[in-house]
Design an enzyme around this catalytic site. Sequence first.
Site, short mmCIF file in Angstrom:
data_model
loop_
_atom_site.label_atom_id
_atom_site.label_comp_id
_atom_site.label_asym_id
_atom_site.label_seq_id
_atom_site.Cartn_x
_atom_site.Cartn_y
_atom_site.Cartn_z
N TYR A 123 -6.34 5.83 1.89
CA TYR A 123 -4.93 6.18 2.12
C TYR A 123 -4.77 7.27 3.17
O TYR A 123 -3.66 7.74 3.40
CB TYR A 123 -4.29 6.62 0.81
CG TYR A 123 -3.80 5.48 -0.06
CD1 TYR A 123 -4.36 4.20 0.05
CD2 TYR A 123 -2.81 5.67 -0.99
CE1 TYR A 123 -3.93 3.17 -0.75
CE2 TYR A 123 -2.36 4.63 -1.80
CZ TYR A 123 -2.93 3.39 -1.67
OH TYR A 123 -2.51 2.36 -2.47
N LYS A 170 -16.79 3.31 -7.21
CA LYS A 170 -17.49 2.07 -6.85
C LYS A 170 -18.77 2.44 -6.12
O LYS A 170 -19.12 1.89 -5.07
CB LYS A 170 -16.58 1.19 -5.98
CG LYS A 170 -17.09 -0.24 -5.79
CD LYS A 170 -17.03 -1.09 -7.05
CE LYS A 170 -17.46 -2.51 -6.76
NZ LYS A 170 -17.57 -3.32 -8.00
N ASP A 203 -13.89 -1.66 -11.35
CA ASP A 203 -13.51 -2.97 -11.89
C ASP A 203 -13.78 -3.03 -13.39
O ASP A 203 -12.96 -3.56 -14.16
CB ASP A 203 -14.21 -4.11 -11.13
CG ASP A 203 -15.66 -3.83 -10.80
OD1 ASP A 203 -16.04 -2.66 -10.75
OD2 ASP A 203 -16.40 -4.79 -10.56
N ASP A 227 -4.17 4.64 -7.51
CA ASP A 227 -2.93 3.90 -7.35
C ASP A 227 -2.95 2.64 -8.20
O ASP A 227 -2.00 2.32 -8.92
CB ASP A 227 -2.73 3.56 -5.87
CG ASP A 227 -1.30 3.15 -5.54
OD1 ASP A 227 -0.43 3.28 -6.42
OD2 ASP A 227 -1.06 2.70 -4.41
#
Length: 331
Positions: A123, A170, A203, A227
């Site tokens: 972002y 991740k 995930d 987000d």
Amino acid sequence: MKNVTLIPGDGIGPEVSQAVQKVIEAAGVEIEWEEANAGKGVMEEYGTPLPDEVLDSVRKNKVALKGPITTPVGSGFRSVNVAIRKKLDLYTNLRPVKTYEGAPTKFKDVDYVVFRENTEGLYAGIEHKVGEDAAESIKITTRQASERIVKAAFEYAQRENRKLVTAVHKANIMKLSDGLFLEVAREVAEEYPEIEFNDRIVDNMCMQLVQYPEEYDVLVMPNLYGDVISDLGAGLIGGLGLTPGANIGDEIAVFEAVHGSAPDIAGENKANPIALLLSGVLMLRHLKETDAADRIEAAVADVLAEGQTLTGDLGGNATTTEITEAIIDRL
């Protein structure tokens, strides 16, 4: 008397902002609101959706309540919400996820808090075209930004008597950027031995939150994951109309609802003000108006549990005015 900047926003923003002002006044809190306008409505006059006077007001008062502001998809100006966070260095995006009896959800006893790093990651907005048929976005992860958001999460856990902090990442794939974030999170965790720490791949975290949301307490993560997981959390508790948020820096805090500006129902007295009102509750706690904050939250919980005065998104047909008056009556 507290001085607070009010940014009504656009779409349904002015309606829900006015509702929150009425409830806070009814709760007996005296606030001098300094209104500052941003968004589509000021573009023609100022040539920007975020005039300097808005930022100047927030810098002066240190606290702001912000209604939703439209962000165009794919074109137009960049998000005013993102710009405010970056320009004021509001590096912590705090989003509580909590179920209330009577809310339209299958889940119960959900009560965790998302800490989202607010200033970098994907972002950061560093992107460019690569020839005619490709585009590249650059993800930025720094030790400084990672350290301060993780410390903010642990400090909150310590202050609010939370027992567990979970870092979301991740790092199995993005071994350098998310690897750095996870490395820093583990280092900071060692400074708070009384608080349990673990980590989850993003995930897997999404799956865990749908299956076992009651097992999580404080989650801390980079910008994009925050987000996504914040909106997943909104789905767990009954929708964006019940989800508050805060953007906090070292000296300045801006409180806002998570939902968008819903221009399709603007001016129709249909909007649900609860998300912004619960953001106002966070603001009141920040201002040490704890009693009023507790009473407003209890009033919201009573109205939801009773189920007689609910807006359309909550399964009812009440107007903005009616649900606002119902909450005030419970006070």
